[in-house]
Design a protein around this motif. Structure first.
Motif, short mmCIF file in Angstrom:
data_model
loop_
_atom_site.label_atom_id
_atom_site.label_comp_id
_atom_site.label_asym_id
_atom_site.label_seq_id
_atom_site.Cartn_x
_atom_site.Cartn_y
_atom_site.Cartn_z
N UNK A 79 20.62 -31.03 2.93
CA UNK A 79 19.58 -31.23 3.94
C UNK A 79 18.57 -30.10 3.95
N UNK A 80 19.03 -28.90 3.65
CA UNK A 80 18.15 -27.72 3.75
C UNK A 80 17.60 -27.27 2.41
N UNK A 81 18.21 -27.73 1.31
CA UNK A 81 17.72 -27.38 -0.03
C UNK A 81 17.20 -28.66 -0.66
N UNK A 82 15.90 -28.77 -0.72
CA UNK A 82 15.28 -30.03 -1.10
C UNK A 82 14.37 -29.86 -2.32
N UNK A 83 14.20 -30.93 -3.05
CA UNK A 83 13.19 -31.02 -4.09
C UNK A 83 13.08 -29.83 -5.02
N UNK A 84 11.96 -29.14 -4.91
CA UNK A 84 11.64 -28.05 -5.83
C UNK A 84 12.65 -26.92 -5.74
N UNK A 85 13.18 -26.67 -4.56
CA UNK A 85 14.13 -25.57 -4.43
C UNK A 85 15.46 -25.90 -5.12
N UNK A 86 15.79 -27.14 -5.24
CA UNK A 86 16.99 -27.50 -6.00
C UNK A 86 16.81 -27.12 -7.46
N UNK A 87 15.62 -27.40 -7.99
CA UNK A 87 15.35 -27.04 -9.38
C UNK A 87 15.45 -25.53 -9.57
N UNK A 88 14.90 -24.77 -8.63
CA UNK A 88 14.97 -23.31 -8.70
C UNK A 88 16.42 -22.84 -8.57
N UNK A 89 17.14 -23.42 -7.63
CA UNK A 89 18.50 -22.97 -7.34
C UNK A 89 19.40 -23.09 -8.57
N UNK A 90 19.31 -24.21 -9.29
CA UNK A 90 20.15 -24.40 -10.47
C UNK A 90 19.88 -23.32 -11.50
N UNK A 91 18.61 -23.04 -11.75
CA UNK A 91 18.27 -22.01 -12.72
C UNK A 91 18.71 -20.63 -12.24
N UNK A 250 10.19 -17.51 -14.23
CA UNK A 250 11.45 -16.97 -14.73
C UNK A 250 12.35 -16.80 -13.52
N UNK A 251 13.26 -17.72 -13.32
CA UNK A 251 13.98 -17.84 -12.05
C UNK A 251 15.27 -17.03 -12.04
N UNK A 252 15.13 -15.71 -12.16
CA UNK A 252 16.28 -14.83 -12.24
C UNK A 252 15.98 -13.52 -11.54
N UNK A 253 17.01 -12.71 -11.35
CA UNK A 253 16.82 -11.40 -10.76
C UNK A 253 15.94 -10.52 -11.66
N UNK A 254 16.11 -10.63 -12.95
CA UNK A 254 15.26 -9.86 -13.86
C UNK A 254 13.82 -10.34 -13.80
N UNK A 255 13.62 -11.65 -13.60
CA UNK A 255 12.27 -12.18 -13.42
C UNK A 255 11.62 -11.63 -12.17
N UNK A 256 12.40 -11.51 -11.10
CA UNK A 256 11.89 -10.93 -9.87
C UNK A 256 11.50 -9.47 -10.08
#
Length: 732
Positions: A79-91, A250-256
């Motif tokens: 319910x709280x993790x939707x659409x685009x954030x799901x794609x980010x979360x998996x990566x 780049x969806x990672x801690x190193x990307x951040x």
């Protein structure tokens, strides 16, 4: 880690010593005991992660192993993790798993599909742990879920929640209105309260130097792989609508870390001047850190600490001095969570309660059609469509684009702000319940800030295009308009000649849609009339009560009239805990000047307001602020100055009559003032300094105007008439 757990734990249960808890010892033997680091979607990093540090240290002291766990409950998390954030979360999860394995040479993330309580029981049982550590969540439903989980597993293990997602704990911040000259609900009172009451922001801590991380597999009820969690559905995998998002980030801690490093070294110096630019000419001036902060892939303490201590930019000054705007962006994020804490219904219910009475929202098919065209970037207004198409392609929008798109949907289309908020939660990779709700409340004019300062720059028709002056962003995201001449025709293609359209290959209504609204002023007038109607109702309510009341009728002050009859500003009721001493009182909030002008120009409104002055002074529970005392002092000083001036003028005139024997006064002649050649011919450096000074004075005039208005309305609520405006007020 033990000291941090005691010092920072937000729950009383988490204040006990991390190493020992004899009251909760599961058995008396000396067998090794591990610990659980429970990762969620907001703390996906190893550096400066209090929960991971505490778990690793606890396991080390007990001679056990650490289980790093991520649990996915589709019913709740979905319910709280939707659409685009799901794609980010998996990566992001996959990147964190790889980082744990690389760094510590053992296991990585262990994935559990099921309820959080089931996951914690299985994880604690798998490593013989009596404690699981997690980062605190702040959304009301998430916080309640965590409380429920902790209660349901109390017989098996203890859930210790630690801070780390925010710089300040929201419940600690209480604004002292008696010391504030700014409007309640603006940023600076919150900044002052946070710096005074929020505690010192500590330096970030490094990731554990070593850790015995173990994998938990199917034998403990855990999934064999991340894919088994089903975060991204099979349908979404086939459509692969997130390909553009994966290509953009780049969806990672190193990307951040690399994003922050680049911005700190290149972009921060430009941010003060160029942060409003959404075009591709100035990408370095935008940090793009928001999705990394949202998923906890970079610590806010790291950014805060480096801005406060490191020399940055070509001038080698502290980052917070290099760009005060960016420094305050960190506080604005905290401000959003403070609002969500004090107004738990922020995502759905108006903070300005009377704005719930707006009646002119579109409904049914008409609303659905308008919403769809807005969502798909086919409104016919390139200024709006460019941002909406960028959002769909990359999961991100520039702040200016967000505000323009939100204003268009709400003010011009007449679609309720909650529909826009829902779409952003679906499509933004940085979708954050607190920040998103605060922004859309403000767009709907029902929040604490009605964006009065930005009003002229949020028009959808390209008449104000400072965020994309040449239309480069339009050319990128609406390629069918890219061949139009740079500048205003890209923003306003309907003004291009037939020859220009033909040369650019543009056919309005075919290659690019025609405008869905042709009478923008009429559409906006509907919004103004709607807001004015509910505000007039509040004034009439006050006038009606004033007409039937007497002094003896007022036994206790009330807080149910939401427009100030003197200043025409809106009131909100201060929630318990938001202010130091004014819970339940009416607090004036900054209100759009056009709303106040509209109200005062409404037939009969001025008379109704004036008729309720005395009643409001004695019957309404209005909070008094520091501005009240300042206004009273200023008023007394002005009265004294006027009295002194009249007396001095009279005595001067009398002496002149006596000296000359006539009733004429002779003013001394004034020779032209001599000016230096340096003044007449300023150098380039001094000209630039003069330009900067003029800009600074313009900024100060805006601040002075807001402060002056706050003093005037607070003076009225203290039983005084508002002081007259003073153009030379220098209280900056």
């Amino acid at each position: 880690a033990t000291r941090d757990a005691r010092r920072f734990a937000p729950r009383a249960r988490a204040t006990r010593d991390v190493e020992g808890d004899t009251n909760r010892q599961r058995d008396a033997d000396d067998a090794p005991r591990g610990a659980v680091a429970w990762f969620r979607d907001h703390d996906l990093r190893v550096s400066d992660n209090a929960a991971l540090l505490a778990a690793v240290e606890t396991a080390r002291r007990r001679g056990g192993e650490t289980a790093c766990v991520f649990a996915w409950d589709e019913t709740r998390d979905g319910e709280t993790t939707r659409g685009a954030r799901r794609a980010w979360l998996v990566e992001a999860l996959d990147a964190l798993d790889r980082e744990l394995r690389r760094r510590y040479g053992g296991g990585g993330l262990s994935y559990y599909r099921g309820t959080h309580a089931e996951a914690m029981r299985a994880a604690c049982g798998g490593v013989g742990a009596t404690r699981a550590f997690a980062s605190r969540r702040y959304e009301p439903t998430a916080d309640a879920d965590d409380e429920e989980t902790a209660a349901s597993v109390r017989d098996a293990c203890e859930i210790v929640r630690l801070p780390g997602y925010l710089l300040f704990e929201p419940e600690k911040i209480q604004i002292d209105l008696r010391r504030e000259k700014y409007f309640f609900g603006t940023l600076m009172p919150f900044v002052h309260a946070a710096e005074k009451l929020g505690g010192k922001v500590g330096a970030p801590r490094a990731a554990p130097a070593s850790a015995r991380v173990v994998d938990l597999g199917p034998e403990h009820g855990f999934a064999a792989s991340l894919e088994e969690l089903g975060i991204v559905s099979d349908v979404d995998k086939r459509l692969d609508w997130a390909a553009g998002i994966r290509a953009e980030w780049t969806m990672s801690e190193s990307g951040a870390a690399s994003t922050w490093e680049h911005f700190a070294s290149v972009g921060l110096e430009k941010f003060e001047d160029d942060h409003g630019r959404a075009d591709i000419v100035a990408p370095a001036a935008v940090s793009t850190l928001s999705p990394y902060l949202r998923h906890g892939q970079i610590s806010p303490r790291q950014i805060y600490h480096e801005l406060a201590t490191k020399k940055m930019g070509s001038d080698g000054v502290e980052g917070k001095k290099l760009s005060r705007v960016f420094w305050h962006r960190l506080y604005r994020r905290e401000f959003a969570y403070w609002q969500l804490h004090n107004w738990p219904e922020l995502p759905s219910k108006s903070v300005r309660g009377h704005y719930e009475n707006r009646k002119a929202w579109l409904e049914g098919d008409e609303a659905a059609v308008a919403l769809h065209r807005w969502q798909t970037g086919t409104t016919g207004f390139p200024t709006v469509d460019a941002g909406m198409r960028r959002l769909w392609a990359t999961g991100w929008m520039h702040q200016s684009e967000r505000m323009i798109a939100a204003t268009f949907l709400v003010d011009y289309c007449g679609v309720h702000w909650t529909h826009g908020a829902d779409w952003f939660l679906d499509t933004l990779v940085d979708a954050d319940l607190a920040i998103n709700s605060m922004m859309w409340q403000n767009a709907g004019k029902s929040g604490l800030d009605q964006w009065d300062v930005f009003a002229g720059s949020l028009t959808p028709d390209g008449s104000s295009r400072a965020h994309d002056p040449e239309g480069e962003s339009i050319a990128r995201w609406i390629p069918e308009l890219a061949a139009l001449p740079k500048g205003h025709l890209r923003h306003r293609p309907w003004e291009a000649s037939a020859k220009q359209l033909d040369a650019a290959g543009v056919e309005l209504g075919s290659t690019y849609p025609t405008r869905m609204i042709t009478d923008l002023e009429g559409a906006r007038r509907r919004m103004l009339d709607d807001v004015n109607a509910l505000r007039v109702d509040e004034i009439n309510k006050a006038a009606t009560r004033a007409n039937v009341a007497s002094a003896a009728d007022v036994d206790a002050r009330s807080s149910d009239v939401f427009v100030d009859v003197r200043s025409a500003n809106d009131f909100v009721v201060a929630p318990p805990g938001a202010t130091k001493d004014h819970a339940g009182a009416l607090v004036p909030v900054s209100t759009r000047k056009e709303f106040k002008t509209e109200l005062k120009s409404t037939k009969g409104a001025q008379a109704a307001m004036q008729s309720a002055y005395a009643w409001a002074d004695r019957a309404l529970a209005v909070a008094e602020t520091a501005a009240s005392a300042d206004a009273a002092k200023a008023k007394a000083q002005k009265r004294a100055q006027r009295a002194h001036g009249h007396s001095h003028a009279a005595s001067t005139d009398a002496s002149r009559v006596h000296a000359h024997g006539h009733g004429h006064s002779h003013a001394p002649s004034r020779a032209p003032a001599r000016r230096s050649s340096a003044w007449q011919r300023p150098s380039r450096a001094s000209a630039r300094a003069l330009s900067d000074a003029r800009a600074s004075r313009a900024d100060r005039r805006v601040v002075k105007s807001l402060r002056r208005e706050a003093r005037e309305i607070n003076a009225a609520h203290a039983g005084r008439r508002p002081a007259a405006a003073d153009d030379d007020d220098d209280d900056a």
